[in-house]
Design a protein around this motif. Structure first.
Motif, mmCIF file in Angstrom:
data_model
loop_
_atom_site.group_PDB
_atom_site.id
_atom_site.type_symbol
_atom_site.label_atom_id
_atom_site.label_comp_id
_atom_site.label_asym_id
_atom_site.label_seq_id
_atom_site.Cartn_x
_atom_site.Cartn_y
_atom_site.Cartn_z
ATOM 1 N N GLY A 190 0.779 -1.229 0.000
ATOM 2 C CA GLY A 190 0.000 0.000 0.000
ATOM 3 C C GLY A 190 0.809 1.275 0.000
ATOM 4 O O GLY A 190 0.257 2.357 0.143
ATOM 5 N N THR A 191 2.113 1.177 -0.185
ATOM 6 C CA THR A 191 2.950 2.364 -0.287
ATOM 7 C C THR A 191 2.727 3.009 -1.651
ATOM 8 O O THR A 191 2.662 2.310 -2.661
ATOM 9 C CB THR A 191 4.442 1.994 -0.132
ATOM 10 N N THR A 192 2.605 4.332 -1.685
ATOM 11 C CA THR A 192 2.325 5.022 -2.945
ATOM 12 C C THR A 192 3.267 6.200 -3.149
ATOM 13 O O THR A 192 3.799 6.752 -2.186
ATOM 14 C CB THR A 192 0.887 5.572 -2.968
ATOM 15 N N TYR A 193 3.441 6.557 -4.403
ATOM 16 C CA TYR A 193 4.068 7.826 -4.752
ATOM 17 C C TYR A 193 3.701 8.204 -6.177
ATOM 18 O O TYR A 193 3.276 7.367 -6.958
ATOM 19 C CB TYR A 193 5.591 7.816 -4.528
ATOM 20 N N GLU A 194 3.844 9.481 -6.476
ATOM 21 C CA GLU A 194 3.620 10.016 -7.819
ATOM 22 C C GLU A 194 4.958 10.531 -8.344
ATOM 23 O O GLU A 194 5.775 11.025 -7.568
ATOM 24 C CB GLU A 194 2.662 11.201 -7.783
ATOM 25 N N ASP A 195 5.151 10.437 -9.640
ATOM 26 C CA ASP A 195 6.371 10.967 -10.238
ATOM 27 C C ASP A 195 6.152 11.150 -11.736
ATOM 28 O O ASP A 195 5.116 10.772 -12.267
ATOM 29 C CB ASP A 195 7.547 10.019 -9.984
ATOM 30 N N ASN A 196 7.132 11.728 -12.406
ATOM 31 C CA ASN A 196 7.071 11.900 -13.859
ATOM 32 C C ASN A 196 7.424 10.610 -14.593
ATOM 33 O O ASN A 196 7.100 10.460 -15.761
ATOM 34 C CB ASN A 196 8.015 13.011 -14.310
ATOM 35 N N TYR A 197 8.144 9.703 -13.947
ATOM 36 C CA TYR A 197 8.490 8.412 -14.526
ATOM 37 C C TYR A 197 8.569 7.399 -13.393
ATOM 38 O O TYR A 197 8.970 7.705 -12.277
ATOM 39 C CB TYR A 197 9.808 8.461 -15.309
ATOM 40 N N ILE A 198 8.130 6.185 -13.689
ATOM 41 C CA ILE A 198 8.067 5.122 -12.685
ATOM 42 C C ILE A 198 8.473 3.824 -13.348
ATOM 43 O O ILE A 198 8.161 3.583 -14.509
ATOM 44 C CB ILE A 198 6.637 4.990 -12.106
ATOM 45 N N ALA A 199 9.163 2.979 -12.609
ATOM 46 C CA ALA A 199 9.498 1.638 -13.073
ATOM 47 C C ALA A 199 9.269 0.675 -11.914
ATOM 48 O O ALA A 199 9.325 1.071 -10.754
ATOM 49 C CB ALA A 199 10.949 1.580 -13.540
#
Length: 175
Positions: A78-87
């Motif tokens: 359930g850990t989340t984050y937002e970014d411009n790119y994700i892998a």
């Protein structure tokens, strides 16, 4: 098969909770879906029965001309984050540094595709069980989600480090 079953369980949960209710005329934004998935994954973690998936949610938040692109990540606890790119997976170790170095907010589609192919090529060279066949997805306001047909990325195994036996041993370098 196990990962597919977990994905299906997650999809069933979304359907059961009316996240995809066709009768509701309002569409959920990508951020709402992302928050919902965070809650589902965190809940399963607390029940000591996590879904062993890392999820990427892409889309738009807001409506009409005020909508902005959204890219978010949810892991199995359930850990989340937002970014411009994700892998995810191995890509979070090898592709993210490449993306950090070469990403610009004003990349053209061709440049972005070439950057993704470079990342996937590095991952392919580093994973002995990977295939060089990939698919790329694109999310736009007008067309929604577009997923390319599978295609092979160019690879070159002529480098001396690929040809020379490892450890200067005869055979495959194993025991």
């Amino acid at each position: 098969i196990g990962e597919l079953m977990k994905r299906n369980a997650l999809e069933d949960k979304c359907t059961a909770d009316s996240l995809y209710d066709d009768e509701d005329s309002s569409e959920e934004s990508a951020k709402e879906v992302w928050n919902y998935l965070r809650a589902v994954m965190y809940n399963r973690r607390n029940k000591m029965n996590p879904l062993w998936n890392d999820l990427i949610v892409a889309g738009f938040t807001g409506s009409g001309d005020d909508s902005v692109p959204f890219l978010g990540y949810v892991d199995k606890i359930g850990t989340t984050y937002e970014d411009n790119y994700i892998a995810t997976g191995f890509g979070s170790y090898l592709a993210i540094p490449i993306l950090r170095e070469k990403y610009r907010a004003d990349l053209e589609e061709g440049e972005a595709r070439a950057l993704l192919e470079d990342c996937m090529r590095v991952l392919f060279y580093r994973d002995c069980r990977a295939l060089n066949k990939i698919q790329i997805a694109k999310v736009t306001k007008d067309d929604g989600v577009l997923i390319s047909d599978p295609y092979e990325i160019e690879t070159d195994w002529k480098s001396a480090s690929f040809i020379e036996p490892k450890g200067q041993l005869d055979g495959d370098g194993g025991w």
